[in-house]
Every structure is written in structure tokens, then in C-alpha cells.
Design a protein around this motif. Sequence first.
Motif, PDB file in Angstrom:
ATOM      1  N   LYS A   1       8.759  11.468  -5.817  1.00  0.00           N
ATOM      2  CA  LYS A   1      10.114  11.673  -6.295  1.00  0.00           C
ATOM      3  C   LYS A   1      10.938  12.311  -5.172  1.00  0.00           C
ATOM      4  O   LYS A   1      10.583  13.380  -4.669  1.00  0.00           O
ATOM      5  N   ILE A   2      12.079  11.641  -4.782  1.00  0.00           N
ATOM      6  CA  ILE A   2      12.911  12.118  -3.670  1.00  0.00           C
ATOM      7  C   ILE A   2      14.268  12.497  -4.246  1.00  0.00           C
ATOM      8  O   ILE A   2      14.946  11.674  -4.876  1.00  0.00           O
ATOM      9  N   SER A   3      14.670  13.739  -4.003  1.00  0.00           N
ATOM     10  CA  SER A   3      15.915  14.254  -4.566  1.00  0.00           C
ATOM     11  C   SER A   3      17.000  14.352  -3.497  1.00  0.00           C
ATOM     12  O   SER A   3      16.722  14.427  -2.295  1.00  0.00           O
ATOM     13  N   GLY A   4      18.260  14.390  -3.940  1.00  0.00           N
ATOM     14  CA  GLY A   4      19.390  14.538  -3.030  1.00  0.00           C
ATOM     15  C   GLY A   4      19.683  13.283  -2.233  1.00  0.00           C
ATOM     16  O   GLY A   4      20.136  13.354  -1.088  1.00  0.00           O
ATOM     17  N   VAL A   5      19.424  12.127  -2.829  1.00  0.00           N
ATOM     18  CA  VAL A   5      19.581  10.861  -2.124  1.00  0.00           C
ATOM     19  C   VAL A   5      20.883  10.187  -2.576  1.00  0.00           C
ATOM     20  O   VAL A   5      21.158  10.104  -3.780  1.00  0.00           O
ATOM     21  N   VAL A   6      21.658   9.700  -1.589  1.00  0.00           N
ATOM     22  CA  VAL A   6      22.881   8.967  -1.904  1.00  0.00           C
ATOM     23  C   VAL A   6      22.602   7.474  -1.940  1.00  0.00           C
ATOM     24  O   VAL A   6      23.017   6.757  -2.840  1.00  0.00           O
ATOM     25  N   GLU A   7      21.893   6.994  -0.907  1.00  0.00           N
ATOM     26  CA  GLU A   7      21.515   5.590  -0.820  1.00  0.00           C
ATOM     27  C   GLU A   7      20.000   5.500  -0.679  1.00  0.00           C
ATOM     28  O   GLU A   7      19.352   6.433  -0.189  1.00  0.00           O
ATOM     29  N   PRO A   8      19.387   4.376  -1.131  1.00  0.00           N
ATOM     30  CA  PRO A   8      17.917   4.264  -1.107  1.00  0.00           C
ATOM     31  C   PRO A   8      17.337   4.484   0.286  1.00  0.00           C
ATOM     32  O   PRO A   8      17.932   4.120   1.292  1.00  0.00           O
ATOM     33  N   LEU A   9      16.158   5.084   0.298  1.00  0.00           N
ATOM     34  CA  LEU A   9      15.401   5.316   1.523  1.00  0.00           C
ATOM     35  C   LEU A   9      14.200   4.393   1.538  1.00  0.00           C
ATOM     36  O   LEU A   9      13.782   3.848   0.513  1.00  0.00           O
ATOM     37  N   ASN A  10      13.613   4.268   2.684  1.00  0.00           N
ATOM     38  CA  ASN A  10      12.401   3.465   2.836  1.00  0.00           C
ATOM     39  C   ASN A  10      11.191   4.386   2.702  1.00  0.00           C
ATOM     40  O   ASN A  10      11.038   5.335   3.476  1.00  0.00           O
ATOM     41  N   VAL A  11      10.349   4.118   1.692  1.00  0.00           N
ATOM     42  CA  VAL A  11       9.185   4.966   1.421  1.00  0.00           C
ATOM     43  C   VAL A  11       7.928   4.213   1.805  1.00  0.00           C
ATOM     44  O   VAL A  11       7.742   3.057   1.425  1.00  0.00           O
ATOM     45  N   THR A  12       7.084   4.875   2.567  1.00  0.00           N
ATOM     46  CA  THR A  12       5.787   4.312   2.954  1.00  0.00           C
ATOM     47  C   THR A  12       4.668   5.153   2.363  1.00  0.00           C
ATOM     48  O   THR A  12       4.856   6.326   2.039  1.00  0.00           O
ATOM     49  N   TRP A  13       3.464   4.538   2.229  1.00  0.00           N
ATOM     50  CA  TRP A  13       2.317   5.212   1.595  1.00  0.00           C
ATOM     51  C   TRP A  13       1.102   5.160   2.515  1.00  0.00           C
ATOM     52  O   TRP A  13       0.956   4.251   3.323  1.00  0.00           O
ATOM     53  N   ARG A  14       0.259   6.152   2.322  1.00  0.00           N
ATOM     54  CA  ARG A  14      -0.999   6.223   3.062  1.00  0.00           C
ATOM     55  C   ARG A  14      -2.117   6.529   2.067  1.00  0.00           C
ATOM     56  O   ARG A  14      -1.975   7.408   1.211  1.00  0.00           O
ATOM     57  N   GLU A  15      -3.256   5.800   2.192  1.00  0.00           N
ATOM     58  CA  GLU A  15      -4.354   6.006   1.245  1.00  0.00           C
ATOM     59  C   GLU A  15      -5.208   7.189   1.659  1.00  0.00           C
ATOM     60  O   GLU A  15      -4.932   7.865   2.654  1.00  0.00           O
ATOM     61  N   TYR A  16      -6.263   7.417   0.846  1.00  0.00           N
ATOM     62  CA  TYR A  16      -7.068   8.627   0.996  1.00  0.00           C
ATOM     63  C   TYR A  16      -7.728   8.747   2.372  1.00  0.00           C
ATOM     64  O   TYR A  16      -8.022   9.844   2.838  1.00  0.00           O
ATOM     65  N   ASP A  17      -7.981   7.629   3.073  1.00  0.00           N
ATOM     66  CA  ASP A  17      -8.625   7.692   4.396  1.00  0.00           C
ATOM     67  C   ASP A  17      -7.602   7.643   5.528  1.00  0.00           C
ATOM     68  O   ASP A  17      -7.937   7.345   6.666  1.00  0.00           O
ATOM     69  N   TRP A  18      -6.319   7.938   5.172  1.00  0.00           N
ATOM     70  CA  TRP A  18      -5.213   8.058   6.120  1.00  0.00           C
ATOM     71  C   TRP A  18      -4.750   6.713   6.686  1.00  0.00           C
ATOM     72  O   TRP A  18      -3.942   6.679   7.609  1.00  0.00           O
ATOM     73  N   ASN A  19      -5.230   5.634   6.173  1.00  0.00           N
ATOM     74  CA  ASN A  19      -4.718   4.330   6.590  1.00  0.00           C
ATOM     75  C   ASN A  19      -3.430   4.023   5.828  1.00  0.00           C
ATOM     76  O   ASN A  19      -3.359   4.197   4.612  1.00  0.00           O
ATOM     77  N   GLU A  20      -2.429   3.544   6.602  1.00  0.00           N
ATOM     78  CA  GLU A  20      -1.150   3.254   5.968  1.00  0.00           C
ATOM     79  C   GLU A  20      -1.280   1.984   5.123  1.00  0.00           C
ATOM     80  O   GLU A  20      -1.928   1.013   5.510  1.00  0.00           O
ATOM     81  N   VAL A  21      -0.649   2.005   3.960  1.00  0.00           N
ATOM     82  CA  VAL A  21      -0.742   0.927   2.987  1.00  0.00           C
ATOM     83  C   VAL A  21       0.343  -0.120   3.255  1.00  0.00           C
ATOM     84  O   VAL A  21       1.493   0.226   3.578  1.00  0.00           O
ATOM     85  N   THR A  22      -0.059  -1.373   3.089  1.00  0.00           N
ATOM     86  CA  THR A  22       0.894  -2.483   3.222  1.00  0.00           C
ATOM     87  C   THR A  22       1.111  -3.107   1.858  1.00  0.00           C
ATOM     88  O   THR A  22       0.145  -3.416   1.140  1.00  0.00           O
ATOM     89  N   ASP A  23       2.352  -3.257   1.502  1.00  0.00           N
ATOM     90  CA  ASP A  23       2.698  -3.811   0.194  1.00  0.00           C
ATOM     91  C   ASP A  23       2.117  -5.213   0.032  1.00  0.00           C
ATOM     92  O   ASP A  23       2.257  -6.070   0.908  1.00  0.00           O
ATOM     93  N   GLY A  24       1.399  -5.428  -1.106  1.00  0.00           N
ATOM     94  CA  GLY A  24       0.867  -6.735  -1.424  1.00  0.00           C
ATOM     95  C   GLY A  24      -0.466  -7.039  -0.799  1.00  0.00           C
ATOM     96  O   GLY A  24      -1.001  -8.144  -0.978  1.00  0.00           O
ATOM     97  N   ILE A  25      -1.035  -6.122  -0.046  1.00  0.00           N
ATOM     98  CA  ILE A  25      -2.320  -6.341   0.626  1.00  0.00           C
ATOM     99  C   ILE A  25      -3.331  -5.300   0.127  1.00  0.00           C
ATOM    100  O   ILE A  25      -3.005  -4.117   0.001  1.00  0.00           O
TER     101      ILE A  25
END
Length: 703
Positions: free
Chosen positions: A88-112
Motif C-alpha cells: 500500500k503506497i500513500s501520498g500518490v498523485v499519479e500511479p507509480l511503477n511497483v516491482t516485486w522480489r520473492e523470498y530468495d531475492w530474485n525479482e519477479v516478472t509479471d506473468g512468468i
Amino acid sequence: MRDLHPILLSLVFFGTGNADVTVNCEGKEVDVYTDVTLECDITVSGENESIHDVVWTIDGSDVTSLGKGITPIDAYINSKLDQTLTCKISGVVEPLNVTWREYDWNEVTDGIGGYSISQGSVNNQVQEATLTISAKTLEAMELDGYESFACAAQSLNYPQSPRSEWTTVRVEFLRFGASTLDSHVEIYTSAKLLCHAWGLTRQLESVKWEKPAPGGVIIDGTDGYKIDVGTFNKSGDYQESVLTIPASEVTADSTFTCVIQSLEHGIDGERVEANLLVFMVTPFNKKATTNLEHTLTCRIDRMREDLDDPPYFEWDDPSGKVITNDTEGYSVKGVLSAHVQNESGHDWIQSFHETTLTISPLRLQEVNKQAVNSVVKYSCSAWSSEYEFHASPKKHEVIVTFLTFEIVGKTVEAKANDKSLISCVVKGLTRQLDSVKWEKPAPGGVISDGTDGYKIDVGTYNGGTNSQTTVLTIPSSVMVPDHSTNYTCIIQSNEHGHTAASPVKQNVQIVLINYFCTNEVVNLATPGEELLRAARHMRPQLYIVAELFTGSEEKDCEIINRMGINSCVRELSQSHSPRHLGELIYHYGESQPCGSFISTSTPRDKITPGDTITPGDKKTPGDKNFPGDKNTSGDKNTSGDKNAPHISLASSRPHAMLMDQTHDNPCPFGQHPLPNVLALSGSRFILLLKHAFDLLFIVYRAG
């Protein structure tokens, strides 16, 4: 990533004259508490036109009003269903780009790899981005306990802005489990059982309860049962169901079954047993006095508790107030009476507990003032300390009856020149008398047991009648004819305040009479026989009862046989103890057990030639083939027939009538409890009792 925040620049230029100054700075969007470097172009136009590049660095501690930061939402998940994590990101006027990282610190790619990222939209300056993980991916992770995923955000409007630091989303991988909470309650009281399922992320699909063997599904609202399936507790990832069992079904230890369905865990019919344990409370009423402390008792059976964790007890006074050890005049205790070791090696109670309430004399005296008909009511209750899930404990009345002290000495008529027994009955006792003494007639003097032919039986306390009877045996040497004298019984009963310094004295009068001797009775028997012969002539069914004073059963038999007396009177009051009474019953009951069903009678139609008929056989003249009868049936069995039945004669004691109806004999109920009277009525003699002075209560038991 926050609101756009204007920065005020203060510029001072020297020697520019009328020149125009223009400042252009780049825009950046960063997370709070992040150092910021801004680049600005300053253009000066006019006489000395020039362009200047200026760089400002703002310390992160000053970047506080740019927004409110990223708030992770911790998650409780299982591997049986797709699960979603949220940032949850507060104080936002326009959408931001959010990225995720899994438990082993590898960055997640949408749809993969089974991941799906949703950036979300801005609503009221709040953006919620989600990461959905497929059940297949979760199962492949083989994770257990707590793990960490992470999210970060970056501005889409200002690509040169740096990405925020990673914010950890704490994830707990749930494992399904179920247990029950047993209930330990008193018999015939409503009980509740609890079924607890955990590791949930949503409401259970189904919760059912089954009865003990042979089983059967319980329907809510049927036969007094109630089922609360419960609701999912999101903060604790669990759900609890409660079964309420009606009091009518709480009769013995039993096992109920909770059946659970949870599709998110792939469970369809998980069965968990819940034990209903039943104990019993037995109050014991008490008879009390007010000069000694007394203890009330309640017994608890089948309360199986660990030795270090006894059950809870509670006592209420007659006004209903709870009694504690701080309550003046009371002492409450719980007693563990017995235990054995079970197979697992732990000590468990297998027999019973007791709780006691000890009341001081002062408190008893105070309570006695409030008694109604000498009765007050306390109450006790008990409940399990190990099984906290129980109904309200039931209160059991403990009735306290206050006894009144009474001492009775009966006047006795005795034969001169013969030993005699006199007695004192002390009533209203709760224990053995502290001291019993006897004094001689004036000029007095305490009698010593075994001295000068006197014998003292102090007696024993009779809990059934709350009394004690003491008996003095007087030797024949002091039984002077035509003389009345008083012996004194001295009683010490501390429980009634009659101490050694202030005992109670009761006179017992003995009247000595010179009764007629046996020879006189025999000599006077001739006119008596004539009178009885005339009476029987007028009334053949006359029943003759006589009271003889021969002092000898042998002489009694002589008179009885000569005059044809049916029953001989024996005084019940002469039995000074239950044991003595039992001896009388046995002696005059023809040596058969009291109340015996033994019979030697032979049915009339079972007589055959050659039979021997004993005195117990109830054959009467006129019966078919009775010896001596005329043969009116045409049978060949006549009285002269050698095959006719024979009568075997045998001696027996004179038939007794226990009779206490004379003017100086009190009702035997005052001396003997009801069981003794029942024993008399079951014996082979007549029992004639007196109620008041003139009303006779006759119980006839033919022998």
C-alpha cells in the motif's frame, strides 16, 4: 513516491543592472527520507548575458513532506489456493511503477513462474499494488513458517528518479490443524464442547457434530442440542465451533466428534474427538451443637485432576454469601482423598475429593439464632480447574440441624432381692459423651465399676439416634423390699457446655416390690384354671395373654402348660442396647433369623401316607387325611391305618408378646430407632406397642 513538492530558491546577483534572470530546475520523485540532488539552469539576459549551471543536494532528513511511504500488508497463506500479497503506497498523485522480489531475492516478472503483478490505481492518494502467486508455485516452494517477499516503487513521470528501497512483506505459510477443548462438568448440568480449527484464510465450508457411539449427526435445535459453527477470525487465522449439550444428556463420560470441511486445505471430513467428563457432588447433612466447632463436607466423585492442580470449591453461607478463609469463623479446605497412577505414569485422581467447611462455635451460635425449626442451609459447589470450558457450577444444599440436649432417666420397678438394671438416655449428641458417672442414693458417693457388685456400662454413641445410653447394674444385696430409692446419673458433655465443672445430674428412681413367689402362683393356679375353663366354654376362640414374674423360664413353662396360656408378656424396655434387643429377638423368635422367610409348612394337598408332620406344619383338624379325623372322603387312610401321616412332637419356648403398654413404660420409639422396630415386626412373636398412654398400635406377626 509522493506529492510534487515545490522548493524555494533564494538567488542574489550583483551587478546585473536591469537584466532578466530565469531559473529552470529538473523534477524528481523520490521516497521519503531519501537524499535528493537537483540540477538547475540559470539564464541572465541583458547587458551581460550568461548561463550558469547550479547543483543543489538536499539531505534525506529534510525530505519529509514529500509523501507517506510504502506500507506492506503482512499475509497468512497456504499452498492449496492462489494467494495475493499487497503493498500500500500513500501520498500518490499519479500511479507509480511497483516491482516485486520473492523470498530468495530474485525479482519477479509479471506473468512468468506463476506470478501475476497488478499495479493498481490511485484512489484518494493511495495506490495498492498486488502480487498473486499460484498454488502450484507455492507448493513447489515447500516453504514453512515465516518468509519474506518485498516490493519497491519508482516514478513513471520522472524516469530519472531513483527506485525506492525494498519494503518487506512478511508472509506466514499456514498449516491446517484442529483440536478440541474437553469439558468436565457435574452430572445433569448443561455442558459445552469446543472445536478449534487453525491455519485458515477464510470461513470453513462446514462444521458438524456427531453424538457418542453409536453416533448420529446432531441437528442444531433438536433434542436440546445447540451448535454455533463460529466465524473466521482473520487476525488469528482460526475458527471455533461450540456444541452445547443439554443437561439431560450429561449422565456419564462420553466422546463427541467434530467433523470439519476446509476446501482451501483440501480437507473434506476431518474428524476430531471431544471428551465430555462427568463428576458428581454429594453433600452430607450435619447435626450440630453450638459449643464445639463442626465440619461440613461435600464429596466430589470422578473428578480426575492432576495432583498439582486440584479442582475449585466454593461454599455459601445461609444468606447466600460466598465464604472464604478470610471470613471470620470459617475455614474452607479441599482434600485429596486418594489417587492411583495411570498407565502413562502420571498421577490422576481415581476415587474422590472432599471439600470441607469448618465452623467455629461463636459462628454456630450466631447462625443458630437465624435457624428455622433448628435448621439452617449452607451450600457447596465444585468445578474443574483443568478444563476451564464449563458451565456455571451447581449449588448443593448442606442442611445443618441444631440438636437440643436432653437426658432421660426412667423409673424402674424391680423385684426385691434380685439385681436390676437402670439406665440414662442422653439425646442431642454428635459424639461420645466426655464422661459418665453414677452416684449411690443418699448419703451418695460415686460408684466405681466392679466395686461392691456394681457394674457400669457407659455405652457408646449412636449416630443413628444421636444418643448414648448408659446402664447401671445394681447388685441384689442392696435391693431391699418395699423401698424406693434414687440413683444419680452424672453426665459431662462439652459440646453442650456441660463440662467437668458443671455436669448434668439426672435422678433415676427404682421402686423395689416384693412380688409373689412361684409357689404362690402355682397354688393360686387352681381357681385361675377354673376361671379360664369357664371363659373358654363361653368363647372357644379366646386368646390368653399373661405376664408372669417367676424369674424363670422353666417355671413360666409349667404355668403356661397348666393354664393353657397362649402368649407370655415380655417387656421390650428391658433391652438396654440394640445388642440386647437382638438377643431377645433371637431367643423368643424360635432361633430363626429375624425376618426370615424360612418355612417348614407343607401344603395340605401334598400330604401322602407315611409323611411326618412337624410342629411347624400348618395342618389343622378337618384337613383331608389329617390324623384323628373321621374318614369322610371314602379313602382308606383312616386314623388306625399304619400308613397314615405321623406327627413328630418337639419342644419349643413359650410364645412371646413384646408388650410395653403399662403406665410406667414410655413408647419404645424413644428408646429404639425404627430399624429395631422393623426387626421386631419381622420376628415370630406378637408386638404390642403403646402410643401416648391409651392408644395401642398392634402389629401382629403370626408364628
